[in-house]
Design an enzyme around this catalytic site. Structure first.
Site, short mmCIF file in Angstrom:
data_model
loop_
_atom_site.label_atom_id
_atom_site.label_comp_id
_atom_site.label_asym_id
_atom_site.label_seq_id
_atom_site.Cartn_x
_atom_site.Cartn_y
_atom_site.Cartn_z
N TYR A 270 -16.49 11.19 -7.40
CA TYR A 270 -14.90 11.13 -7.45
C TYR A 270 -13.88 10.84 -9.06
O TYR A 270 -13.10 11.68 -8.86
CB TYR A 270 -14.54 9.04 -7.67
CG TYR A 270 -14.49 8.25 -5.82
CD1 TYR A 270 -13.10 8.42 -6.54
CD2 TYR A 270 -15.39 8.19 -5.02
CE1 TYR A 270 -13.37 7.83 -4.42
CE2 TYR A 270 -15.24 7.74 -4.08
CZ TYR A 270 -14.13 7.78 -3.29
OH TYR A 270 -14.15 6.80 -1.84
N ARG B 104 -12.88 14.57 -7.81
CA ARG B 104 -11.37 14.43 -7.16
C ARG B 104 -10.93 13.82 -7.67
O ARG B 104 -9.01 14.08 -8.17
CB ARG B 104 -11.63 13.68 -6.13
CG ARG B 104 -12.16 14.08 -4.77
CD ARG B 104 -12.75 12.96 -4.02
NE ARG B 104 -11.34 12.80 -3.16
CZ ARG B 104 -11.66 11.34 -2.19
NH1 ARG B 104 -12.15 10.95 -2.19
NH2 ARG B 104 -10.19 11.53 -2.09
N HIS C 263 -4.23 2.54 1.92
CA HIS C 263 -6.00 2.58 1.34
C HIS C 263 -6.38 3.06 -0.15
O HIS C 263 -7.24 3.29 -0.55
CB HIS C 263 -6.78 4.10 1.93
CG HIS C 263 -6.98 4.28 3.30
ND1 HIS C 263 -6.66 5.65 4.76
CD2 HIS C 263 -6.52 3.41 4.42
CE1 HIS C 263 -6.79 4.75 5.54
NE2 HIS C 263 -6.62 3.72 6.02
N CYS D 118 -17.42 -8.18 -17.80
CA CYS D 118 -18.34 -8.51 -17.61
C CYS D 118 -19.54 -7.60 -17.78
O CYS D 118 -20.85 -7.71 -17.01
CB CYS D 118 -18.19 -9.37 -15.97
SG CYS D 118 -18.59 -8.00 -15.41
N GLY E 160 0.43 15.53 9.00
CA GLY E 160 -0.36 15.47 8.25
C GLY E 160 -2.52 14.92 8.33
O GLY E 160 -3.11 14.53 7.07
N ALA F 114 2.57 21.39 6.48
CA ALA F 114 3.55 20.36 6.66
C ALA F 114 4.25 21.26 4.08
O ALA F 114 5.56 21.28 4.88
CB ALA F 114 2.99 19.20 5.49
#
Ligand code: NAD
Ligand code: ZN
Length: 245
Positions: A67, A70, A119, A150, A187, A231
């Site tokens: 992640y 990305r 999402h 926490c 897409g 696109a």
């Protein structure tokens, strides 16, 4: 191709409620890899190893490394002409709603406002046990990051495989799809559900679909106009044709 673009522009100009559904393919030309399709990320990694809650709990470090990579790509990417065209169509009052499966922020940065994010958002992190949430300006320093409230694990604010979509987002998207007389589908492979159901909902309610994709997809066989290509090249051509009608 211009013939097909003319048909698409005509449909759009006569529309009462035009909406768009976008998938990762719209951000491909901004340098963010898609999951499926040619050059898709999943050709190198298996999704079930990275994008599930179980995988995260088993190995939060690997999932966060992926992640972070990305997040970096996205923060350094720029909206491309496809994102910009959709923002312009909204600005002109033609595009009423933009439903996206993308977790990047390129639609927002292009200027779109009426976005439904199905999402989640990769730039948000949230705690797996308390209500702590924050927005990232860079990948986390410490990996995996811990909750300042926490001490438990922080996770990316995206919807993983096997998780439910935010209920307000999917119910809004469904309502919009039922009300749309034209949908632009850009897409997306159409295999991720329930997002993949939205074009079907448009058809069931007698709406028309214009699809823009570099390849044929699950959706192609029931669309009204299929525009094969990138696109970032096709969307500006639609807008230009629309302006000259
Ligand atoms: P997908 O990866 O399943 O499909 C991508 C589609 O885009 C393919 O059909 C491919 O042919 C097409 N495509 C590739 N380049 C294109 C281009 N230049 N122009 C037009 N089409 C192009 O993506 P999906 O349908 O969005 O679904 C998978 C999941 O991937 C979603 O849940 C989404 O959250 C996630 N995802 C998001 C991002 C992002 O936010 N940018 C990136 C990767 C994956
Ligand atoms: Zn917490």
């Amino acid at each position: 191709m211009q013939d097909q673009i003319d048909v698409a522009a005509e449909l759009i100009s006569k529309s009462r409620h035009l909406i768009a559904l976008t998938g990762s393919g719209i951000s491909a030309e901004s340098g963010i890899p898609t999951f499926r399709g040619k050059d898709g990320l999943w050709n190198k990694y298996r999704p079930e190893e990275l994008a599930t809650f179980d995988a995260f709990i088993r190995n939060p470090r690997i999932v966060w490394e992926w992640y972070s990579w990305r997040i970096n790509l996205i923060l350094n990417a720029k909206p491309n002409p496809a994102h910009i065209t959709l923002a312009e169509l909204e600005h002109m009052g033609i595009l009423k709603r933009l439903v996206t499966q993308n977790v990047d922020d390129l639609h927002e940065r292009a200027g779109s406002k009426k976005i439904i994010k199905l999402h989640g958002d990769i730039l948000v992190t949230r705690c797996i046990s308390c209500d702590y949430k924050s927005r990232l300006k860079a990948p986390p320093n410490e990996i995996p990051p811990k909750c300042p409230k926490c001490g438990n694990l922080l996770r990316p604010g995206v919807v993983w495989f096997g998780e439910s979509l935010p209920s307000h987002a999917i119910s809004e998207a469904l309502k919009e799809s039922k009300n749309a007389d034209v949908m632009l589908v850009i897409g997306t492979s159409g295999v991720v559900y329930p997002a993949g159901y939205l074009p079907i909902a448009v058809k069931e309610n007698k709406g028309s679909i214009i699809e823009v994709n570099t390849e044929e997809t699950m959706i192609t066989r029931y669309v009204d106009v299929f525009l094969q290509g990138k696109a970032g090249e096709i969307l500006p051509q639609i807008l230009k044709t629309l302006q000259n009608l």
